[in-house]
Design a protein around this motif. Sequence first.
Motif, PDB file in Angstrom:
ATOM      1  N   ALA A 144      48.737  47.271  -8.262  1.00  0.00           N
ATOM      2  CA  ALA A 144      48.050  47.877  -9.413  1.00  0.00           C
ATOM      3  C   ALA A 144      48.605  47.373 -10.732  1.00  0.00           C
ATOM      4  O   ALA A 144      47.852  47.073 -11.665  1.00  0.00           O
ATOM      5  CB  ALA A 144      48.156  49.403  -9.341  1.00  0.00           C
ATOM      6  N   VAL A 145      49.920  47.261 -10.832  1.00  0.00           N
ATOM      7  CA  VAL A 145      50.521  46.827 -12.090  1.00  0.00           C
ATOM      8  C   VAL A 145      50.242  45.336 -12.336  1.00  0.00           C
ATOM      9  O   VAL A 145      50.022  44.920 -13.470  1.00  0.00           O
ATOM     10  CB  VAL A 145      52.023  47.189 -12.144  1.00  0.00           C
ATOM     11  N   LEU A 146      50.209  44.543 -11.275  1.00  0.00           N
ATOM     12  CA  LEU A 146      49.847  43.131 -11.436  1.00  0.00           C
ATOM     13  C   LEU A 146      48.387  42.994 -11.856  1.00  0.00           C
ATOM     14  O   LEU A 146      48.051  42.164 -12.710  1.00  0.00           O
ATOM     15  CB  LEU A 146      50.123  42.355 -10.145  1.00  0.00           C
ATOM     16  N   ASP A 147      47.522  43.829 -11.290  1.00  0.00           N
ATOM     17  CA  ASP A 147      46.120  43.839 -11.683  1.00  0.00           C
ATOM     18  C   ASP A 147      45.979  44.198 -13.164  1.00  0.00           C
ATOM     19  O   ASP A 147      45.189  43.584 -13.896  1.00  0.00           O
ATOM     20  CB  ASP A 147      45.358  44.834 -10.802  1.00  0.00           C
ATOM     21  N   ALA A 148      46.763  45.174 -13.619  1.00  0.00           N
ATOM     22  CA  ALA A 148      46.732  45.551 -15.041  1.00  0.00           C
ATOM     23  C   ALA A 148      47.203  44.402 -15.925  1.00  0.00           C
ATOM     24  O   ALA A 148      46.622  44.150 -16.989  1.00  0.00           O
ATOM     25  CB  ALA A 148      47.596  46.787 -15.276  1.00  0.00           C
ATOM     26  N   ALA A 149      48.233  43.686 -15.486  1.00  0.00           N
ATOM     27  CA  ALA A 149      48.726  42.542 -16.272  1.00  0.00           C
ATOM     28  C   ALA A 149      47.651  41.474 -16.394  1.00  0.00           C
ATOM     29  O   ALA A 149      47.484  40.862 -17.466  1.00  0.00           O
ATOM     30  CB  ALA A 149      49.980  41.964 -15.630  1.00  0.00           C
ATOM     31  N   LEU A 150      46.924  41.244 -15.325  1.00  0.00           N
ATOM     32  CA  LEU A 150      45.842  40.257 -15.378  1.00  0.00           C
ATOM     33  C   LEU A 150      44.726  40.718 -16.306  1.00  0.00           C
ATOM     34  O   LEU A 150      44.144  39.909 -17.031  1.00  0.00           O
ATOM     35  CB  LEU A 150      45.307  39.992 -13.971  1.00  0.00           C
TER      36      LEU A 150
END
Length: 165
Positions: free
Chosen positions: A143-149
């Motif tokens: 989820a946090v990687l998705d937010a960074a993208l």
Amino acid sequence: MAGFGEPGIDTVDAAGLTVGVVTARWHGELTDHMLERAVAAADACGARSVVARVAGSVELPVVAQALARRYDVVVALGVVVRGATAHFDYVCRSVTDGLTRVALDEGKPVGHGVLTVNTIEQARDRAGLPGSAEDKGWATTVAVLDAALAVRGLARTTQRVGFDA
């Protein structure tokens, strides 16, 4: 978590990103496994991970801030089990407010993977152990990687949006 409505994102393409993972040692049987799952999720997404450990969940925000200053995203992992006193409420509020502040102050996604539960059985069911209903170490990292993208995508957008566009 209610156990329904999960977005179902298993991995994202986060090649080139670095995840700072800070994990509490309290309830180590669970947090150690959550950490393993977070690192595995970062690997599956093509991201690199850097790990830091702290004693308990209250210490997570300050180390999360240090990680956010150096890396692309942060994942904070811990377990807080309700007891007979108000301490649970203070810890949960402190951790949540602290991690939110880090994300906003540093402008970086910070994943709140701290299990705040009534019983140790509820924590086990969310820690990604064999037979667990949920895998918060993995899910929080993705989820946090998705937010960074998403943030990265917004930074590339030159089109104005809103009422005065």
